[in-house]
Design a protein around this motif. Structure first.
Motif, PDB file in Angstrom:
ATOM      1  N   ASP B  16      56.979  -1.129 -80.029  1.00 34.16           N
ATOM      2  CA  ASP B  16      57.875  -1.391 -81.142  1.00 34.16           C
ATOM      3  C   ASP B  16      58.606  -0.125 -81.575  1.00 34.16           C
ATOM      4  N   ASN B  46      59.618 -10.159 -86.807  1.00 36.43           N
ATOM      5  CA  ASN B  46      58.557  -9.444 -87.524  1.00 36.43           C
ATOM      6  C   ASN B  46      57.877 -10.380 -88.493  1.00 36.43           C
ATOM      7  N   ASP B  48      55.537  -8.289 -86.198  1.00 39.09           N
ATOM      8  CA  ASP B  48      55.372  -8.452 -84.764  1.00 39.09           C
ATOM      9  C   ASP B  48      53.904  -8.586 -84.373  1.00 39.09           C
ATOM     10  N   THR B  54      60.237  -8.631 -79.390  1.00 38.88           N
ATOM     11  CA  THR B  54      60.900  -8.350 -80.669  1.00 38.88           C
ATOM     12  C   THR B  54      62.237  -7.688 -80.378  1.00 38.88           C
ATOM     13  N   SER B 153      50.302  -5.009 -87.590  1.00 40.31           N
ATOM     14  CA  SER B 153      51.721  -5.303 -87.579  1.00 40.31           C
ATOM     15  C   SER B 153      52.447  -4.047 -87.964  1.00 40.31           C
ATOM     16  N   GLU B 155      55.227  -4.214 -89.636  1.00 38.29           N
ATOM     17  CA  GLU B 155      56.057  -4.536 -90.786  1.00 38.29           C
ATOM     18  C   GLU B 155      55.833  -3.542 -91.923  1.00 38.29           C
TER      19      GLU B 155
END
Lengths: 402, 215
Positions: B16, B46, B48, B54, B153, B155
């Motif tokens: 990512d 997301n 993800d 992604t 994640s 995020e």
């Protein structure tokens, strides 16, 4: 003693979520009550890093749900702490029980809302229904349209909410994605500016075993009316403080906001959009293009919805021929059978000597971006209504009609 | 008016940061050159999940970006695949106008990869660069402990590594900038941590040219 390291003014490229976390840091919050839900999650994670890195000295409490999160915020605020919390979408709903008690006990808790649709559709996109459904719970409430404004609104809201003439909680709202996840240049202030603008929080009657007080006791029915009247007065009385604080913010930080409405190209406008939040950014571009074609269109963006600036909305909107309310929220069975902004706008306009036609547009639903051609379409509908002298219907669902 | 969309397809969590580094560095360089530019992640991809595809987006324009709030790049002029198995299974060419560029991190040649690419007629060039090799990745999933982020994640999380393109992003950025000229080499190079891999990619990348037809 301030626990935030002194910093100089600088411009950084951050999104709305990080701007909110930065604002909480600059406000030197004491307690952060967190529970993850997108898009707010990005704010709590940024704050967690700040605490972990020692940039911010705060109690960081991860709750087991939004209901607990707001309960923690309530308790912490009652003990005299400056509290920051936040949520999105259904998370905002799950904490619903707490909104009235917090404003009822006059605790200036601050909650960041990054809007997300409720279920259905439950996607990550922004509808304002999550926060708007709590709009009558005694919280000050307003929307930012970009990351800088979000940052500023947090500082402004603390200052207003903690003012002893107000003492009310605040929901500082921003659109999910359109503000929360779009990066832009944000000017972070010099910490001395924040110190000047936002003094340390001191609640007049904190819970303190050395000076016992009661908060939120069970009361008898006859004690209810005065308590409610007090809260209503606090909300109404906050309007003068809101104006005063915005003025002072402008003097210290150099960014001057009208606390209630942003007017964009309204001087000679005949038809205007009336909206909140991030879609205002695209609306400005659409208006520029339509102006090049000679259309007299403008925008009025509502910055504060609670307390509702009734007189100001009446004075400003009554100048135009047609007002197109862009809802970005669901008001099922509402007066317009569309969103909830229409009813407030019409109520404000009722006392105007000359009223514009008002149309409600259901646009941006499910968190869809409102694109330029949709703004053109809505403008066309407003111009048609202006020519006809009456509206075709109260509510248009944009994208579903010719 | 010049307006360019760059879409980077990568894999959640494990690659990512690489994807993010590409769009962020190009966007920042374009702004330094006085253009309007924006970098963002696909909002719906997301948060993800490990390995899940992604997308990261960049838009560069000489005029103000009026579509700043649009979720996706609808007409990518340039597409980067950070991992070569992504060449199959997703329509990453969707919406690409004729004259596009596709850049793949792979040790295969453009000749070999071409057979997997849908909508080849839109391409002006297919670029292959063995980024993992140039950045000394023995294989892509290697060194999990050094990955930018935790395993939940990405995020809202910040990278553990503050470096930009310390890894396979560097050769990919080199191939991207050299083949498309989206920004100037001298603007972006100072930002790149792995300068060695970046510079090696400039000579090692393989470009296949086409004459795209309108579709």
């Amino acid at each position: 003693m301030p626990t935030v390291t002194a910093t100089k003014k600088k411009t950084v490229r951050i999104n709305g979520c990080v701007a909110s976390a930065q604002a909480a840091k600059y406000a030197d919050v004491d307690v952060i009550a967190a529970y993850p839900i997108r898009p707010y999650t990005a704010t709590m994670m940024a704050l967690a890093q700040m605490v972990a890195n020692g940039e911010l000295d705060a109690e960081y409490i991860v709750a087991d749900s939004e209901h607990s999160q707001l309960s923690i915020a309530h308790g912490a605020s009652s003990s005299g702490a400056r509290v920051f919390t936040g949520s999105s979408g259904v998370g905002v709903q799950f904490a619903y029980e707490l909104y009235s008690p917090i404003s009822g006990s006059r605790m200036p808790v601050q909650m960041m809302i990054a809007d997300r649709t409720l279920d259905p559709p439950g996607d990550f996109g922004s509808e304002h229904t999550d926060a708007l459904s709590t709009r009558d719970m005694g919280w000050l409430m307003g929307w930012a349209c970009d990351a800088q404004e979000a940052f500023d609104n947090h500082l402004i809201a603390y200052r207003i909410g903690e003012d002893r003439r107000v003492l009310l909680p605040q929901m500082v709202c921003q659109d999910g994605f359109f503000v929360s996840h779009i990066t832009s240049d944000v000017e972070l202030p010099d910490s001395s500016q924040v110190r000047e603008f936002l003094p340390p929080y001191k609640h007049p009657y904190p819970l303190d075993p050395r000076h016992p007080v009661s908060h939120g006791p069970q009361i008898m029915p006859e004690q209810g009316p005065p308590l409610q009247l007090e809260r209503a007065r606090a909300m109404e009385g906050s309007m003068a403080v809101i104006e005063e604080v915005h003025k002072e913010f402008g003097e210290i930080f150099g960014r001057h906001y009208d606390p209630w409405l942003e007017e964009y190209k309204t001087d000679d406008a005949e038809v205007v959009f009336f909206l909140q939040g991030g879609h205002g950014v695209t609306a400005r571009f659409a208006i520029q293009h339509m102006r090049e074609k000679g259309l007299k269109v403008g925008m009025v963006r509502l910055r504060t919805i609670r307390p509702y600036p009734t007189d100001r909305v009446c004075e400003v909107l009554s100048k135009f021929k047609v007002v197109g309310v862009i809802e970005t929220n669901m008001g099922l069975g509402s007066p317009s059978s569309g969103g909830v902004l229409y009813a407030d706008a019409c109520a404000a306009l009722y006392e105007a000597p000359e009223r514009p036609l008002v149309i409600s547009f259901m646009a941006g639903m499910g968190g869809e971006a409102i694109v330029l051609k949709e703004f053109y379409w809505m403008t066309e509908k407003m111009i048609q209504a202006q020519k006809r002298g009456k509206i075709e219907k109260r509510t248009h669902w944009v994208g579903f009609e010719e | 008016m010049s307006y360019t969309e760059l879409t980077v397809w990568t894999r959640g969590i494990i690659m990512d940061k690489e994807g993010r580094d590409i769009v962020n560095s190009v966007s920042a360089s374009a702004r330094l050159e006085g253009k309007y530019a924006q970098a963002m992640e696909n909002y719906v991809d997301n948060p993800d999940r490990t390995n899940a595809p992604t997308r990261k987006y960049c838009r560069v324009s000489d005029r103000v970006l009026e579509n700043e709030l649009t979720y996706e790049n609808e007409h990518p002029n340039i597409v980067v695949l950070v991992e070569d198995t992504m060449v199959k299974g997703w329509d990453y060419m969707r919406g690409m106008p004729p004259g596009g560029t596709l850049i793949i991190n792979t040790h295969y040649s453009p000749d070999y990869m071409l057979r997997f690419v849908p909508g080849v007629e839109r391409l002006a060039q297919l670029v292959c660069v063995d980024a993992a090799h140039l950045a000394h990745h023995k294989w892509l999933y290697y060194r999990l402990g050094e990955l930018g982020l935790d395993r939940l994640s990405t995020e809202g999380a910040a990278e553990r590594s503050k470096l930009i393109a310390p890894d396979i992003a560097a050769p990919l950025i080199a191939a991207l900038v050299k083949s498309t000229g989206i920004v100037k080499m001298e603007t972006i190079l100072p930002m790149i941590a792995n300068k060695n891999a970046f510079e090696m990619a400039l000579s090692e990348m393989k470009i296949m040219q086409f004459n795209p037809v309108a579709v």
